[in-house]
Motif scaffolding. Structure first.
Motif, PDB file in Angstrom:
ATOM      1  N   VAL A  37       0.840  -1.198   0.000  1.00 24.91           N
ATOM      2  CA  VAL A  37       0.000   0.000   0.000  1.00 24.91           C
ATOM      3  C   VAL A  37       0.878   1.252   0.000  1.00 24.91           C
ATOM      4  CG1 VAL A  37      -1.643   1.359   1.369  1.00 24.91           C
ATOM      5  CG2 VAL A  37      -2.047  -1.068   0.975  1.00 24.91           C
ATOM      6  N   TYR A  38       1.963   1.224   0.761  1.00 22.31           N
ATOM      7  CA  TYR A  38       2.876   2.365   0.767  1.00 22.31           C
ATOM      8  C   TYR A  38       3.517   2.564  -0.611  1.00 22.31           C
ATOM      9  CZ  TYR A  38       2.523   3.163   5.760  1.00 22.31           C
ATOM     10  OH  TYR A  38       2.050   3.482   7.003  1.00 22.31           O
ATOM     11  N   LYS A  39       3.808   1.474  -1.307  1.00 19.82           N
ATOM     12  CA  LYS A  39       4.365   1.587  -2.660  1.00 19.82           C
ATOM     13  C   LYS A  39       3.344   2.220  -3.609  1.00 19.82           C
ATOM     14  CE  LYS A  39       7.423  -2.405  -2.271  1.00 19.82           C
ATOM     15  NZ  LYS A  39       7.654  -3.791  -2.749  1.00 19.82           N
ATOM     16  N   ILE A  40       2.090   1.769  -3.510  1.00 14.47           N
ATOM     17  CA  ILE A  40       1.029   2.348  -4.340  1.00 14.47           C
ATOM     18  C   ILE A  40       0.877   3.834  -4.033  1.00 14.47           C
ATOM     19  CG2 ILE A  40      -1.464   2.355  -4.754  1.00 14.47           C
ATOM     20  CD1 ILE A  40      -1.341  -0.738  -4.326  1.00 14.47           C
ATOM     21  N   ALA A  41       0.896   4.181  -2.762  1.00 13.38           N
ATOM     22  CA  ALA A  41       0.758   5.588  -2.365  1.00 13.38           C
ATOM     23  C   ALA A  41       1.895   6.421  -2.946  1.00 13.38           C
ATOM     24  CB  ALA A  41       0.730   5.698  -0.840  1.00 13.38           C
ATOM     25  N   TRP A  42       3.103   5.908  -2.905  1.00 12.56           N
ATOM     26  CA  TRP A  42       4.251   6.615  -3.472  1.00 12.56           C
ATOM     27  C   TRP A  42       4.077   6.827  -4.968  1.00 12.56           C
ATOM     28  CZ3 TRP A  42       7.934   5.095  -7.113  1.00 12.56           C
ATOM     29  CH2 TRP A  42       8.982   5.987  -7.283  1.00 12.56           C
ATOM     30  N   LEU A  43       3.606   5.788  -5.675  1.00 10.61           N
ATOM     31  CA  LEU A  43       3.411   5.909  -7.120  1.00 10.61           C
ATOM     32  C   LEU A  43       2.337   6.939  -7.460  1.00 10.61           C
ATOM     33  CD1 LEU A  43       3.656   2.130  -8.012  1.00 10.61           C
ATOM     34  CD2 LEU A  43       5.270   3.919  -8.704  1.00 10.61           C
ATOM     35  N   ILE A  44       1.248   6.950  -6.713  1.00 11.22           N
ATOM     36  CA  ILE A  44       0.193   7.935  -6.956  1.00 11.22           C
ATOM     37  C   ILE A  44       0.716   9.347  -6.712  1.00 11.22           C
ATOM     38  CG2 ILE A  44      -2.038   8.788  -6.087  1.00 11.22           C
ATOM     39  CD1 ILE A  44      -2.813   5.802  -5.740  1.00 11.22           C
TER      40      ILE A  44
ATOM     41  N   ALA B 190      -2.426  14.316 -17.012  1.00 13.87           N
ATOM     42  CA  ALA B 190      -2.982  15.388 -17.847  1.00 13.87           C
ATOM     43  C   ALA B 190      -2.999  15.044 -19.339  1.00 13.87           C
ATOM     44  CB  ALA B 190      -2.218  16.686 -17.621  1.00 13.87           C
ATOM     45  N   ASN B 191      -1.952  14.409 -19.837  1.00 13.80           N
ATOM     46  CA  ASN B 191      -1.893  14.090 -21.268  1.00 13.80           C
ATOM     47  C   ASN B 191      -3.005  13.140 -21.703  1.00 13.80           C
ATOM     48  OD1 ASN B 191       0.274  15.718 -21.881  1.00 13.80           O
ATOM     49  ND2 ASN B 191       1.782  14.100 -21.567  1.00 13.80           N
ATOM     50  N   ASP B 192      -3.575  12.419 -20.763  1.00  8.54           N
ATOM     51  CA  ASP B 192      -4.666  11.499 -21.086  1.00  8.54           C
ATOM     52  C   ASP B 192      -6.036  12.091 -20.783  1.00  8.54           C
ATOM     53  OD1 ASP B 192      -3.678   8.793 -22.098  1.00  8.54           O
ATOM     54  OD2 ASP B 192      -2.258   9.282 -20.503  1.00  8.54           O
ATOM     55  N   GLY B 193      -6.081  13.403 -20.548  1.00  8.61           N
ATOM     56  CA  GLY B 193      -7.348  14.092 -20.410  1.00  8.61           C
ATOM     57  C   GLY B 193      -7.934  14.122 -19.011  1.00  8.61           C
ATOM     58  N   PHE B 194      -7.197  13.640 -18.032  1.00 10.03           N
ATOM     59  CA  PHE B 194      -7.679  13.695 -16.651  1.00 10.03           C
ATOM     60  C   PHE B 194      -7.337  15.046 -16.053  1.00 10.03           C
ATOM     61  CE2 PHE B 194      -6.701   9.166 -17.410  1.00 10.03           C
ATOM     62  CZ  PHE B 194      -7.977   8.644 -17.242  1.00 10.03           C
ATOM     63  N   GLU B 195      -8.270  15.605 -15.312  1.00 13.19           N
ATOM     64  CA  GLU B 195      -8.025  16.897 -14.673  1.00 13.19           C
ATOM     65  C   GLU B 195      -7.286  16.746 -13.351  1.00 13.19           C
ATOM     66  OE1 GLU B 195     -11.249  19.646 -14.514  1.00 13.19           O
ATOM     67  OE2 GLU B 195     -11.986  19.045 -16.491  1.00 13.19           O
ATOM     68  N   THR B 196      -7.437  15.605 -12.709  1.00 16.28           N
ATOM     69  CA  THR B 196      -6.755  15.361 -11.431  1.00 16.28           C
ATOM     70  C   THR B 196      -6.249  13.931 -11.387  1.00 16.28           C
ATOM     71  OG1 THR B 196      -8.695  14.527 -10.251  1.00 16.28           O
ATOM     72  CG2 THR B 196      -8.366  16.928 -10.245  1.00 16.28           C
ATOM     73  N   VAL B 197      -5.335  13.684 -10.479  1.00 15.96           N
ATOM     74  CA  VAL B 197      -4.844  12.326 -10.268  1.00 15.96           C
ATOM     75  C   VAL B 197      -5.986  11.429  -9.782  1.00 15.96           C
ATOM     76  CG1 VAL B 197      -4.081  12.625  -7.862  1.00 15.96           C
ATOM     77  CG2 VAL B 197      -2.904  10.988  -9.340  1.00 15.96           C
TER      78      VAL B 197
ATOM     79  N   TRP C  77      -7.907   9.874 -12.579  1.00 24.22           N
ATOM     80  CA  TRP C  77      -7.140   8.748 -13.117  1.00 24.22           C
ATOM     81  C   TRP C  77      -7.269   7.516 -12.230  1.00 24.22           C
ATOM     82  CZ3 TRP C  77      -2.389   7.080 -10.725  1.00 24.22           C
ATOM     83  CH2 TRP C  77      -1.802   5.980 -11.367  1.00 24.22           C
ATOM     84  N   THR C  78      -7.105   7.662 -10.899  1.00 22.21           N
ATOM     85  CA  THR C  78      -7.195   6.490 -10.026  1.00 22.21           C
ATOM     86  C   THR C  78      -8.604   5.890 -10.045  1.00 22.21           C
ATOM     87  OG1 THR C  78      -7.656   7.809  -8.032  1.00 22.21           O
ATOM     88  CG2 THR C  78      -5.337   7.236  -8.472  1.00 22.21           C
ATOM     89  N   ALA C  79      -9.622   6.723 -10.211  1.00 25.35           N
ATOM     90  CA  ALA C  79     -10.994   6.220 -10.294  1.00 25.35           C
ATOM     91  C   ALA C  79     -11.182   5.396 -11.571  1.00 25.35           C
ATOM     92  CB  ALA C  79     -11.988   7.377 -10.253  1.00 25.35           C
ATOM     93  N   GLN C  80     -10.679   5.929 -12.698  1.00 22.10           N
ATOM     94  CA  GLN C  80     -10.850   5.240 -13.968  1.00 22.10           C
ATOM     95  C   GLN C  80      -9.962   4.000 -14.050  1.00 22.10           C
ATOM     96  OE1 GLN C  80      -8.679   4.867 -16.861  1.00 22.10           O
ATOM     97  NE2 GLN C  80     -10.352   3.735 -17.814  1.00 22.10           N
ATOM     98  N   ALA C  81      -8.719   4.114 -13.639  1.00 27.89           N
ATOM     99  CA  ALA C  81      -7.758   3.022 -13.795  1.00 27.89           C
ATOM    100  C   ALA C  81      -7.977   1.887 -12.799  1.00 27.89           C
ATOM    101  CB  ALA C  81      -6.332   3.564 -13.658  1.00 27.89           C
ATOM    102  N   PHE C  82      -8.369   2.224 -11.573  1.00 25.77           N
ATOM    103  CA  PHE C  82      -8.409   1.223 -10.506  1.00 25.77           C
ATOM    104  C   PHE C  82      -9.744   1.118  -9.786  1.00 25.77           C
ATOM    105  CE2 PHE C  82      -4.175   3.350 -10.523  1.00 25.77           C
ATOM    106  CZ  PHE C  82      -3.510   2.367 -11.240  1.00 25.77           C
ATOM    107  N   GLY C  83     -10.673   2.011 -10.099  1.00 26.49           N
ATOM    108  CA  GLY C  83     -11.952   2.007  -9.418  1.00 26.49           C
ATOM    109  C   GLY C  83     -11.902   2.559  -8.007  1.00 26.49           C
ATOM    110  N   PHE C  84     -10.857   3.355  -7.707  1.00 24.49           N
ATOM    111  CA  PHE C  84     -10.714   3.926  -6.368  1.00 24.49           C
ATOM    112  C   PHE C  84     -11.742   5.036  -6.161  1.00 24.49           C
ATOM    113  CE2 PHE C  84      -5.833   3.093  -5.918  1.00 24.49           C
ATOM    114  CZ  PHE C  84      -6.070   1.740  -5.925  1.00 24.49           C
ATOM    115  N   LYS C  85     -12.397   5.021  -5.016  1.00 22.82           N
ATOM    116  CA  LYS C  85     -13.259   6.132  -4.624  1.00 22.82           C
ATOM    117  C   LYS C  85     -12.355   7.319  -4.278  1.00 22.82           C
ATOM    118  CE  LYS C  85     -17.145   3.633  -4.211  1.00 22.82           C
ATOM    119  NZ  LYS C  85     -17.979   3.545  -5.336  1.00 22.82           N
ATOM    120  N   LYS C  86     -12.932   8.533  -4.340  1.00 21.09           N
ATOM    121  CA  LYS C  86     -12.133   9.730  -4.069  1.00 21.09           C
ATOM    122  C   LYS C  86     -11.490   9.696  -2.689  1.00 21.09           C
ATOM    123  CE  LYS C  86     -14.022  13.126  -7.217  1.00 21.09           C
ATOM    124  NZ  LYS C  86     -14.625  14.440  -7.375  1.00 21.09           N
TER     125      LYS C  86
END
Length: 84
Positions: A34-41, A51-58, A61-70
């Motif tokens: 989890v700490y590794k994931i947090a570092w990557l985010i 941003a280059n993929d059209g996301f306004e915020t990280v 991206w995490t919601a679309q890529a991984f299904g993470f809630k805000k």
């Protein structure tokens, strides 16, 4: 996040004790991952890689890529920025 509460009980059934010990070890690994994931985010956020993929915020991206809630995304970003 994710934490397994360890206790000092020793089980009479050796197999049950072995499985219990394995679950404890896996729990420790999950926490480290989890700490590794947090570092990557946090890195993605700091560099604006989303941003280059059209996301306004990280968090978009995490919601679309991984299904993470805000809430999870914000918590991981905070951990990544403060503890890694």
């Amino acid at each position: 996040m994710f934490e397994i509460i360890k206790n000092d009980r020793v089980y009479m059934d050796r197999n049950l004790q072995d499985v219990t010990n394995k679950v404890y070890a896996i729990g420790d690994n999950i926490k480290n991952e989890v700490y590794k994931i947090a570092w990557l985010i946090a890195m993605v956020d700091a560099r604006g890689m989303y941003a280059n993929d059209g996301f306004e915020t990280v968090h978009e991206w995490t919601a679309q890529a991984f299904g993470f809630k805000k809430t999870l995304s914000y918590n991981l970003l905070k951990i990544g920025n403060e503890y890694t």
